[in-house]
Design a protein around this motif. Structure first.
Motif, mmCIF file in Angstrom:
data_model
loop_
_atom_site.group_PDB
_atom_site.id
_atom_site.type_symbol
_atom_site.label_atom_id
_atom_site.label_comp_id
_atom_site.label_asym_id
_atom_site.label_seq_id
_atom_site.Cartn_x
_atom_site.Cartn_y
_atom_site.Cartn_z
ATOM 1 N N PHE A 117 0.692 -1.181 -0.060
ATOM 2 C CA PHE A 117 -0.171 0.131 -0.029
ATOM 3 C C PHE A 117 0.840 1.176 -0.141
ATOM 4 C CE2 PHE A 117 -2.050 3.215 2.496
ATOM 5 C CZ PHE A 117 -3.420 3.579 1.533
ATOM 6 N N LYS A 118 1.848 1.264 0.792
ATOM 7 C CA LYS A 118 2.679 2.342 0.844
ATOM 8 C C LYS A 118 3.416 2.531 -0.160
ATOM 9 C CE LYS A 118 3.772 3.243 5.361
ATOM 10 N NZ LYS A 118 2.770 4.404 5.432
ATOM 11 N N ILE A 119 4.248 1.532 -0.932
ATOM 12 C CA ILE A 119 5.027 1.750 -2.054
ATOM 13 C C ILE A 119 4.134 2.025 -3.165
ATOM 14 C CG2 ILE A 119 6.286 0.484 -3.784
ATOM 15 C CD1 ILE A 119 7.481 -0.938 -1.154
ATOM 16 N N GLY A 120 2.933 1.678 -3.305
ATOM 17 C CA GLY A 120 2.023 1.875 -4.193
ATOM 18 C C GLY A 120 1.573 3.389 -4.440
ATOM 19 N N LYS A 121 1.193 3.903 -3.132
ATOM 20 C CA LYS A 121 0.858 5.221 -2.772
ATOM 21 C C LYS A 121 1.998 6.126 -3.234
ATOM 22 C CE LYS A 121 -0.458 7.875 1.291
ATOM 23 N NZ LYS A 121 -0.816 7.775 2.717
ATOM 24 N N PHE A 122 3.214 5.629 -2.921
ATOM 25 C CA PHE A 122 4.351 6.585 -3.362
ATOM 26 C C PHE A 122 4.802 6.460 -4.843
ATOM 27 C CE2 PHE A 122 9.167 7.395 -3.564
ATOM 28 C CZ PHE A 122 9.054 8.582 -3.189
ATOM 29 N N SER A 123 4.312 5.178 -5.284
ATOM 30 C CA SER A 123 4.604 5.269 -6.709
ATOM 31 C C SER A 123 3.489 6.239 -7.515
ATOM 32 C CB SER A 123 4.420 3.952 -7.212
ATOM 33 O OG SER A 123 5.461 3.051 -6.886
ATOM 34 N N ILE A 124 2.244 6.279 -7.198
ATOM 35 C CA ILE A 124 1.354 6.964 -7.912
ATOM 36 C C ILE A 124 1.535 8.582 -7.589
ATOM 37 C CG2 ILE A 124 -1.047 7.845 -7.440
ATOM 38 C CD1 ILE A 124 -1.770 4.909 -7.026
ATOM 39 N N TYR A 125 2.270 8.878 -6.309
ATOM 40 C CA TYR A 125 2.539 10.274 -6.043
ATOM 41 C C TYR A 125 3.813 10.582 -7.159
ATOM 42 C CZ TYR A 125 5.136 14.053 -3.706
ATOM 43 O OH TYR A 125 5.908 15.283 -3.583
ATOM 44 N N LEU A 126 4.550 9.758 -7.121
ATOM 45 C CA LEU A 126 6.000 10.001 -8.188
ATOM 46 C C LEU A 126 5.541 10.171 -9.531
ATOM 47 C CD1 LEU A 126 8.888 7.697 -7.023
ATOM 48 C CD2 LEU A 126 8.945 9.956 -7.145
ATOM 49 N N GLY A 127 4.478 9.357 -9.996
ATOM 50 C CA GLY A 127 4.191 9.564 -11.340
ATOM 51 C C GLY A 127 3.424 10.759 -11.319
ATOM 52 N N CYS A 128 2.454 11.402 -10.331
ATOM 53 C CA CYS A 128 1.754 12.639 -10.532
ATOM 54 C C CYS A 128 3.007 13.871 -10.617
ATOM 55 C CB CYS A 128 0.906 12.855 -9.202
ATOM 56 S SG CYS A 128 -0.454 12.030 -9.196
#
Length: 129
Positions: free
Chosen positions: A88-99
């Motif tokens: 969950f944390k790495i997925g959330k961070f990956s989405i943030y990085l994509g944004c």
């Protein structure tokens, strides 16, 4: 003495978050130098300096956010919950990085469009004079 699963989670999450940040940054800013050169009409010194400033800000924002969401909460000490929390944390961070990646691209394209319109206005003034 057994190491807490939360500490294991930190040792997994932090390197992954930092490596993702470094990978995205290297990809983005290696390729963005082309846009910077176009925006600044081939003046490489200004292009490189601006690109470096963008890169520094990118690192500060992303590593800061990765550390801000660092806290791992486990209700019981199971590896299943640790893996779910990390995903969950790495997925959330990956989405943030994509944004953040797309936000930077937006700024690069906007700068390029602005540079072209300014260049066109200067050319139009030279023709009329």
């Amino acid at each position: 003495m057994e190491v807490s699963k939360i500490i294991i989670g930190y040792f997994i999450y932090i390197p992954i978050a930092f490596m993702l940040t470094i990978y995205v940054s290297k990809t983005l800013f290696k390729n963005s130098l082309v846009y910077m050169n176009d925006i600044f009409s081939g003046r490489e010194e200004i292009s490189t300096a601006t690109n470096t400033l963008f890169k520094t800000g990118f690192y500060l924002l992303n590593i800061g956010f990765a550390l801000l969401i660092l806290k791992i909460k486990l209700h019981n000490d199971s590896y299943q919950l640790l893996i779910e929390e990390l995903s969950f944390k790495i997925g959330k961070f990956s989405i943030y990085l994509g944004c953040m990646l797309f936000l930077n691209l937006f700024f690069f394209f906007r700068g390029k469009r602005k540079a072209k319109s300014t260049s066109k206005k200067i050319t139009d003034k030279n023709v009329t004079i």
